[in-house]
Scaffold this active site. Structure first.
Site, PDB file in Angstrom:
ATOM      1  N   ARG A 286      27.312  25.535 -47.247  1.00 53.94           N
ATOM      2  CA  ARG A 286      27.627  24.108 -47.109  1.00 53.94           C
ATOM      3  C   ARG A 286      27.107  23.605 -45.774  1.00 53.94           C
ATOM      4  NH1 ARG A 286      33.558  22.765 -49.446  1.00 53.94           N
ATOM      5  NH2 ARG A 286      33.025  22.850 -51.647  1.00 53.94           N
TER       6      ARG A 286
ATOM      7  N   ARG B 213      19.146  19.389 -41.628  1.00 51.70           N
ATOM      8  CA  ARG B 213      18.829  19.735 -43.007  1.00 51.70           C
ATOM      9  C   ARG B 213      17.971  20.996 -43.053  1.00 51.70           C
ATOM     10  NH1 ARG B 213      15.374  16.568 -46.557  1.00 51.70           N
ATOM     11  NH2 ARG B 213      15.871  17.102 -48.697  1.00 51.70           N
TER      12      ARG B 213
ATOM     13  N   ASN C 224      22.037  22.618 -53.237  1.00 55.69           N
ATOM     14  CA  ASN C 224      21.276  21.620 -52.460  1.00 55.69           C
ATOM     15  C   ASN C 224      20.675  22.194 -51.181  1.00 55.69           C
ATOM     16  OD1 ASN C 224      21.169  19.150 -53.858  1.00 55.69           O
ATOM     17  ND2 ASN C 224      23.367  18.884 -53.558  1.00 55.69           N
TER      18      ASN C 224
ATOM     19  N   HIS D 136      16.049  14.353 -55.453  1.00 55.00           N
ATOM     20  CA  HIS D 136      17.478  14.174 -55.704  1.00 55.00           C
ATOM     21  C   HIS D 136      18.141  13.710 -54.415  1.00 55.00           C
ATOM     22  CE1 HIS D 136      21.628  14.851 -56.739  1.00 55.00           C
ATOM     23  NE2 HIS D 136      21.751  15.847 -55.889  1.00 55.00           N
TER      24      HIS D 136
END
Length: 332
Positions: free
Chosen positions: A99, A106, A138, A193
């Site tokens: 997470r 990023r 992600n 996304h």
């Protein structure tokens, strides 16, 4: 002395217990379990395997699902830290990953997830060399690229959940405005996304009636009805849900089960999912972005060639450049 089972049941043959429609979910966090329950409720598998590194949580989730067996049509639910439980899977869904920490870049998050994937993907490939990989973790577009590189699979078998959820959110919000069920509201969100996704305003329609034809300002700054807000809400909705409940789970779980259904049942439905897009829209690098793809038993068999405006194409290209900028720095 014959056992109760022997007295009750006369066995006719010794069966090979190889599953025909096995699905594995890697990662039993909120997203992984939402995927699992959504898949179970759709009766897509004859065996469901769960994998995670936290053994107590893993066993607890497995038992909790097994106790619901009476209400399900999936005869076997298994779990384990060892990837041998995943053997012979048709579809492997990856939801595991680190997470994002507060203030973490990023790129740093991506590199941490690359390191996790370097362990997961070879193990999946070892036990299910012919599976389709569906990546949910992600940043999904980059991690789908990572999974493709590590697995050595052909690109049709490595799929990112991509904009399937973004498009579902878009169609829900469109439906709320129009008073029409999302199934009858057609609209596509493509590209990366998340924050830089691209809504295709020209494709928005209800019953084949183009919204852009009726309302030429649709999606522009001149639009008095501010339809641009709909896409803005799509982008912001995940952040809002995370702020309110700590994570998103149900919608992504349902979205993944929707993709799994097309693959497992060879439906050949069209979904906006992340695939290798090199050679399209002037993109020259190995990047994965969402475009409409036909999904079936071999994964992605075909792409639909969407006509984009020059602005939409430029936005797609910009996303591709950003992704490649990050990907080329990654250490495998």
């Amino acid at each position: 002395m014959a056992t109760l089972k022997d007295q009750l049941i006369y066995n006719l043959l010794k069966e090979e217990q190889t599953p025909q429609n096995k699905i594995t979910v890697v990662g039993v966090g909120a997203v992984g379990m939402a995927c699992a329950i959504s898949i179970l409720m759709k009766d897509l598998a004859d065996e469901l395997a769960l994998v995670d590194v936290i053994e107590d949580k893993l066993k607890g989730e497995m038992m909790d699902l097994q106790h619901g067996s009476l209400f399900l049509r999936t005869p076997k639910i298994v779990s384990g830290k060892d990837y041998n439980v995943t053997a012979n899977s048709k579809l492997v869904i990856i939801t595991a990953g680190a997470r994002q920490q507060e203030g973490e870049s990023r790129l740093n998050l991506v590199q941490r997830n690359v390191n996790i994937f370097k362990f997961i993907i070879p193990n999946v490939v070892k036990y299910s060399p012919n599976c389709k990989l569906l990546i949910v973790s992600n940043p999904v577009d980059i991690l789908t690229y990572v999974a493709w590189k590590i697995s050595g699979f052909p690109k049709n078998r490595v799929i990112g959940s991509g904009c399937n959820l973004d498009s579902a959110r878009f169609r829900y919000l469109m439906g709320e405005r129009l008073g029409v069920h999302p199934l009858s509201c057609h609209g596509w969100v493509l590209g990366e996304h998340g924050d830089s996704s691209v809504p295709v305003w020209s494709g928005m329609n209800v019953a084949g009636v183009s919204l852009k034809t009726l309302h030429p300002d649709l999606g522009t700054d001149k639009d008095k009805e501010q339809w641009k807000e709909v896409h803005k809400q799509v982008v912001e909705s995940a952040y809002e849900v995370i702020k309110l409940k700590g994570y998103t789970s149900w919608a992504i779980g349902l979205s993944v089960a929707d993709l799994a259904e097309s693959i497992m049942k060879n439906l050949r439905r069209v979904h906006p999912v992340s695939t290798m897009i090199k050679g399209l829209y002037g993109i020259k690098d190995d990047v994965f972005l969402s475009v409409p793809c036909i999904l079936g038993q071999n994964g992605i068999s075909d792409l639909v060639k969407v006509t984009l405006t020059s602005e939409e194409e430029a936005r797609l290209k910009k996303s591709a450049d950003t992704l490649w900028g990050i990907q080329k720095e990654l250490q495998f």
